[in-house]
Enzyme design. Structure first.
Site, PDB file in Angstrom:
ATOM      1  N   GLY A  21       0.801  -1.222   0.000  1.00 36.37           N
ATOM      2  CA  GLY A  21       0.000   0.000   0.000  1.00 36.37           C
ATOM      3  C   GLY A  21       0.830   1.266   0.000  1.00 36.37           C
ATOM      4  N   SER A  22       2.112   1.162  -0.312  1.00 29.65           N
ATOM      5  CA  SER A  22       2.929   2.368  -0.231  1.00 29.65           C
ATOM      6  C   SER A  22       2.574   3.355  -1.347  1.00 29.65           C
ATOM      7  CB  SER A  22       4.416   2.028  -0.247  1.00 29.65           C
ATOM      8  OG  SER A  22       4.830   1.611  -1.514  1.00 29.65           O
ATOM      9  N   ASN A  23       2.189   2.853  -2.517  1.00 25.08           N
ATOM     10  CA  ASN A  23       1.771   3.769  -3.584  1.00 25.08           C
ATOM     11  C   ASN A  23       0.423   4.405  -3.255  1.00 25.08           C
ATOM     12  OD1 ASN A  23       3.645   4.027  -5.982  1.00 25.08           O
ATOM     13  ND2 ASN A  23       3.724   1.822  -5.584  1.00 25.08           N
ATOM     14  N   LEU A  96      -1.390  -7.841 -10.074  1.00 23.56           N
ATOM     15  CA  LEU A  96      -0.505  -8.516 -11.019  1.00 23.56           C
ATOM     16  C   LEU A  96      -1.210  -9.346 -12.088  1.00 23.56           C
ATOM     17  CD1 LEU A  96       2.182  -9.598  -8.400  1.00 23.56           C
ATOM     18  CD2 LEU A  96       2.173  -7.568  -9.852  1.00 23.56           C
ATOM     19  N   LYS A  97      -2.533  -9.445 -11.989  1.00 23.24           N
ATOM     20  CA  LYS A  97      -3.234 -10.242 -13.020  1.00 23.24           C
ATOM     21  C   LYS A  97      -3.450  -9.413 -14.278  1.00 23.24           C
ATOM     22  CE  LYS A  97      -5.164 -13.837 -10.405  1.00 23.24           C
ATOM     23  NZ  LYS A  97      -6.220 -14.811 -10.255  1.00 23.24           N
ATOM     24  N   ASN A 113      -1.108   1.744 -14.669  1.00 23.32           N
ATOM     25  CA  ASN A 113      -0.335   0.823 -13.835  1.00 23.32           C
ATOM     26  C   ASN A 113       1.023   1.453 -13.560  1.00 23.32           C
ATOM     27  OD1 ASN A 113       0.387  -1.637 -12.498  1.00 23.32           O
ATOM     28  ND2 ASN A 113       1.592  -2.206 -14.298  1.00 23.32           N
ATOM     29  N   HIS A 115       5.052   0.493 -12.810  1.00 19.56           N
ATOM     30  CA  HIS A 115       6.005  -0.606 -12.909  1.00 19.56           C
ATOM     31  C   HIS A 115       7.365  -0.107 -12.421  1.00 19.56           C
ATOM     32  CE1 HIS A 115       7.484  -4.429 -14.384  1.00 19.56           C
ATOM     33  NE2 HIS A 115       8.553  -3.772 -14.838  1.00 19.56           N
ATOM     34  N   ASP A 156       2.613  -4.733 -19.151  1.00 23.59           N
ATOM     35  CA  ASP A 156       3.613  -3.643 -19.125  1.00 23.59           C
ATOM     36  C   ASP A 156       3.933  -3.058 -20.495  1.00 23.59           C
ATOM     37  OD1 ASP A 156       3.857  -4.157 -16.376  1.00 23.59           O
ATOM     38  OD2 ASP A 156       5.374  -5.687 -16.740  1.00 23.59           O
ATOM     39  N   GLU A 185       8.668   5.878  -7.562  1.00 21.52           N
ATOM     40  CA  GLU A 185       7.263   5.502  -7.757  1.00 21.52           C
ATOM     41  C   GLU A 185       6.335   6.462  -7.007  1.00 21.52           C
ATOM     42  OE1 GLU A 185       6.111   1.345  -7.438  1.00 21.52           O
ATOM     43  OE2 GLU A 185       8.197   0.742  -7.459  1.00 21.52           O
TER      44      GLU A 185
HETATM   45  C1  GAR Z   1       5.172  -1.509  -6.578  1.00 24.57           C
HETATM   46  O1  GAR Z   1       6.552  -1.492  -6.392  1.00 24.57           O
HETATM   47  C2  GAR Z   1       4.827  -1.632  -8.047  1.00 24.57           C
HETATM   48  O2  GAR Z   1       5.758  -1.012  -8.876  1.00 24.57           O
HETATM   49  C3  GAR Z   1       4.855  -3.134  -8.224  1.00 24.57           C
HETATM   50  O3  GAR Z   1       4.201  -3.609  -7.058  1.00 24.57           O
HETATM   51  C4  GAR Z   1       4.555  -2.775  -5.977  1.00 24.57           C
HETATM   52  C5  GAR Z   1       3.348  -2.470  -5.146  1.00 24.57           C
HETATM   53  O4  GAR Z   1       3.789  -1.843  -3.968  1.00 24.57           O
HETATM   54  N1  GAR Z   1       4.168  -3.526  -9.402  1.00 24.57           N
HETATM   55  C6  GAR Z   1       4.732  -4.332 -10.312  1.00 24.57           C
HETATM   56  O5  GAR Z   1       5.810  -4.843 -10.169  1.00 24.57           O
HETATM   57  C7  GAR Z   1       3.880  -4.534 -11.573  1.00 24.57           C
HETATM   58  N2  GAR Z   1       4.567  -5.277 -12.546  1.00 24.57           N
HETATM   59  P1  GAR Z   1       2.833  -1.052  -2.994  1.00 24.57           P
HETATM   60  O6  GAR Z   1       1.764  -2.034  -2.533  1.00 24.57           O
HETATM   61  O7  GAR Z   1       3.709  -0.624  -1.874  1.00 24.57           O
HETATM   62  O8  GAR Z   1       2.237   0.100  -3.751  1.00 24.57           O
END
Ligand code: GAR
Length: 200
Positions: A21-23, A96-97, A113, A115, A156, A185
């Site tokens: 959940g950091s994003n 990721l789906k 999304n 990445h 992607d 990010e």
């Molecule tokens: C993030 O680092 C995002 O870039 C990655 O999942 C993480 C989710 O982190 N997504 C991928 O790798 C997609 N291919 P978060 O839950 O802390 O936001």
């Protein structure tokens, strides 16, 4: 005469069961002071016990659970929640789906999304989280970064909205790269959302 306040644009953040959940937190922080007419109006989780649920409760963000075991059912329920919550944009964060072509085609709102690499390199099926940074580290890359892109039929590979590169020559492990890229990010996702919503 006072101007008419712009309508608040409502985002749904779609996550997976293991998302930190950091994003979501970074997007919420970017918009919470009301400087921009944007809010996270919904968070989708695919596991009831996902750590992100507590975070959403703390921030007052509505959370809805949808199992992603069956993609077609997931998409039907998601579509109905998007209508119910009057969502203007979907931001995938750790989901990721691969969404189906018909879901993407029929939706009239943007799906983004994030990445953790400089697409088109280090993307594609199976490339997520630390696996991406391990590949970047093994290749002895000098630069990495993060990309926000539109979601299309392939992993992607949708049109890039925003990308930011950083020097990683000081990183001595994939984990180092991951930590450095994560800061990027957090910096670019809200900016990319504003760009797509044409809010300046
Ligand atoms: C993030 O680092 C995002 O870039 C990655 O999942 C993480 C989710 O982190 N997504 C991928 O790798 C997609 N291919 P978060 O839950 O802390 O936001």
């Amino acid at each position: 005469m006072a101007g008419i306040a712009p309508q608040t644009r409502r985002i749904a953040v779609v996550t997976s069961g293991n998302s930190r959940g950091s994003n979501l937190r970074a997007i919420h922080d970017a918009f919470r002071n009301g400087a921009y007419p944007v809010e996270i109006a919904l968070c989708i989780v695919t596991k009831r016990s996902a750590p992100i649920v507590t975070l959403c409760q703390d921030k007052g963000i509505p959370v809805e659970f949808i199992s992603s075991k069956d993609l077609s059912t997931f998409e039907t329920k998601l579509r109905s929640l998007l209508d119910e919550y009057q969502i203007d944009l979907i931001a995938l964060a750790g989901f990721l789906k691969k969404l189906s072509i018909s879901f993407i085609r029929d939706l009239t709102i943007p799906i983004l999304n994030i990445h953790p690499a400089l697409l088109p390199r280090y993307g594609g099926e199976g490339m997520y989280g630390i696996k991406v940074h391990e590949a970047v580290f093994s290749a002895r890359e000098k630069r990495s970064g993060a990309t926000v892109h539109y979601v299309n039929r392939d992993y992607d590979s949708g049109r890039v909205v925003l990308q930011e590169a950083i020097d990683i020559t000081d990183c001595t492990s994939p984990q180092d790269i991951a930590a450095k890229v994560l800061k990027v990010e957090h910096h670019i996702y809200a900016k990319a959302i504003l760009k797509v919503l044409k809010i300046h």
